[in-house]
Each structure stands twice: as structure tokens, then as C-alpha cells.
Design a protein around this motif. Structure first.
Motif, PDB file in Angstrom:
ATOM      1  N   ALA A   1       0.830  -1.197   0.000  1.00 16.87           N
ATOM      2  CA  ALA A   1       0.000   0.000   0.000  1.00 16.87           C
ATOM      3  C   ALA A   1       0.872   1.258   0.000  1.00 16.87           C
ATOM      4  CB  ALA A   1      -0.937  -0.006   1.202  1.00 16.87           C
ATOM      5  N   ALA A   3       3.908   1.597  -1.176  1.00 17.25           N
ATOM      6  CA  ALA A   3       4.529   1.759  -2.496  1.00 17.25           C
ATOM      7  C   ALA A   3       3.520   2.325  -3.495  1.00 17.25           C
ATOM      8  CB  ALA A   3       5.087   0.431  -2.994  1.00 17.25           C
ATOM      9  N   ASN A   4       2.281   1.844  -3.426  1.00 15.37           N
ATOM     10  CA  ASN A   4       1.243   2.366  -4.329  1.00 15.37           C
ATOM     11  C   ASN A   4       0.942   3.827  -4.047  1.00 15.37           C
ATOM     12  OD1 ASN A   4       0.952   0.007  -5.768  1.00 15.37           O
ATOM     13  ND2 ASN A   4      -0.694  -0.769  -4.470  1.00 15.37           N
ATOM     14  N   GLU A   7       3.715   5.881  -5.535  1.00 14.81           N
ATOM     15  CA  GLU A   7       3.572   5.953  -6.986  1.00 14.81           C
ATOM     16  C   GLU A   7       2.423   6.880  -7.388  1.00 14.81           C
ATOM     17  OE1 GLU A   7       2.996   3.062 -10.864  1.00 14.81           O
ATOM     18  OE2 GLU A   7       3.469   2.179  -8.921  1.00 14.81           O
ATOM     19  N   ALA A   8       1.300   6.808  -6.672  1.00 12.10           N
ATOM     20  CA  ALA A   8       0.163   7.693  -6.962  1.00 12.10           C
ATOM     21  C   ALA A   8       0.551   9.150  -6.762  1.00 12.10           C
ATOM     22  CB  ALA A   8      -1.032   7.337  -6.076  1.00 12.10           C
ATOM     23  N   GLN A  75       7.418   4.328 -17.207  1.00 12.62           N
ATOM     24  CA  GLN A  75       6.861   3.182 -16.495  1.00 12.62           C
ATOM     25  C   GLN A  75       6.952   1.880 -17.283  1.00 12.62           C
ATOM     26  OE1 GLN A  75       2.789   3.655 -15.252  1.00 12.62           O
ATOM     27  NE2 GLN A  75       2.962   2.031 -13.748  1.00 12.62           N
TER      28      GLN A  75
END
Length: 158
Positions: A1, A3-4, A7-8, A75
Motif C-alpha cells: 500500500a 509503495a502504491n 507511486e500515486a 513506467q
């Protein structure tokens, strides 16, 4: 979570437009190339004549399209270089983003539909180009680079 979330936040930061009020679109793109994209390991060349004068909404749209395209390159493409070119050919503005990455199997969605592509970025770009009355082409295949081309009729903005 975590890491996401990181990234977001990075995606949101990349989509925040640099100041266009005090510089040209070419200047804003060159600044992004020198700073944000270079620090992520991508050498981006910007070929935009500063004599090309475009309405602010069009500059903003092209900036967003570029940011989305370069985000995809970073990406997915495993590219080392990309080139952004904006020029005028007759009564058409031609905008391209070309990379030396791995390419992919592309099938562009029809504007206003989800299409077969699962790429939110490509769908958003196709929709934005459609709204501007233009045409989007992607030339790519697995194992070779990708060229995204946007043609916009200048008569729409005169």
C-alpha cells in the motif's frame, strides 16, 4: 500500500502543470526534461520552436499529453531516450513523442469508449485529442520503440 501511495503521489506531481504563464510550452517542456525526467533516468530532447504561438488551452493540453506519454515511457518502455517535437506543417500542428524503448502491442480506443486498451493514459490522450478535433496515431510494436503522433488542425484555433 505504501509503495502504491508513493507511486500515486508521483503521478499526481508529474501531472501538475509547470508554469506556462511566464514561459513558452517549449520552455516548460525543456525544464521538465532537464529536471524531472532526467532525474528518472530518461534523456528527453525537446524540439519546439518558441516562435510557435498557441492558445493557452492548447499549450496546456499538449503539456498534459506530453506528461502522460513520458510517464508511460518511464513506467513501461524501458527507454533511455525520448524526443518531443512540436511543429507546424501547413495548417496542421504536428506533435510527436518518440522513444527508443521496447514498444508494445497497441490498439487505440475509439474516442468516447473504453476500447480494448487497458491503458488509462492512452484513453485519456485519445479523448483529449478528439475533443480538440485532432487525430492520434501510435506507431509501435513489441521489440521496438514507440512514436505517438497528434495532428491538430490549426483552423480550429484561429
Amino acid at each position: 500500500a505504501a509503495a502504491n501511495l508513493i507511486e500515486a503521489r508521483r503521478f499526481i506531481r508529474e501531472l501538475t502543470p509547470p508554469q506556462l504563464d511566464d514561459q513558452t510550452l517549449g520552455g516548460a517542456l525543456r525544464r521538465l526534461a532537464r529536471t524531472q525526467w532526467a532525474t528518472q533516468g530518461l534523456d528527453v530532447q525537446v524540439r519546439v520552436s518558441d516562435t510557435v504561438v498557441l492558445p493557452m488551452h492548447l499549450q496546456t493540453a499538449l503539456l498534459r499529453i506530453t506528461q502522460g506519454a513520458i510517464a508511460n515511457v518511464l513506467q513501461h518502455a524501458h527507454a533511455t531516450t525520448a524526443t518531443v517535437t512540436i511543429g507546424i506543417e501547413g495548417d496542421t500542428l504536428r506533435f510527436t513523442v518518440e522513444d527508443d524503448g521496447t514498444g508494445f502491442d497497441a490498439e487505440l480506443p475509439e474516442p468516447g469508449t473504453a476500447g480494448k486498451s487497458d491503458s488509462f493514459g492512452l484513453r485519456a490522450t485519445a479523448e483529449r485529442v478528439h475533443q480538440l478535433g485532432g487525430r492520434l496515431d501510435i506507431d509501435t510494436a513489441s521489440g521496438r520503440g514507440t512514436t505517438l503522433t497528434v495532428d491538430l488542425p490549426l483552423t480550429e484555433f484561429a
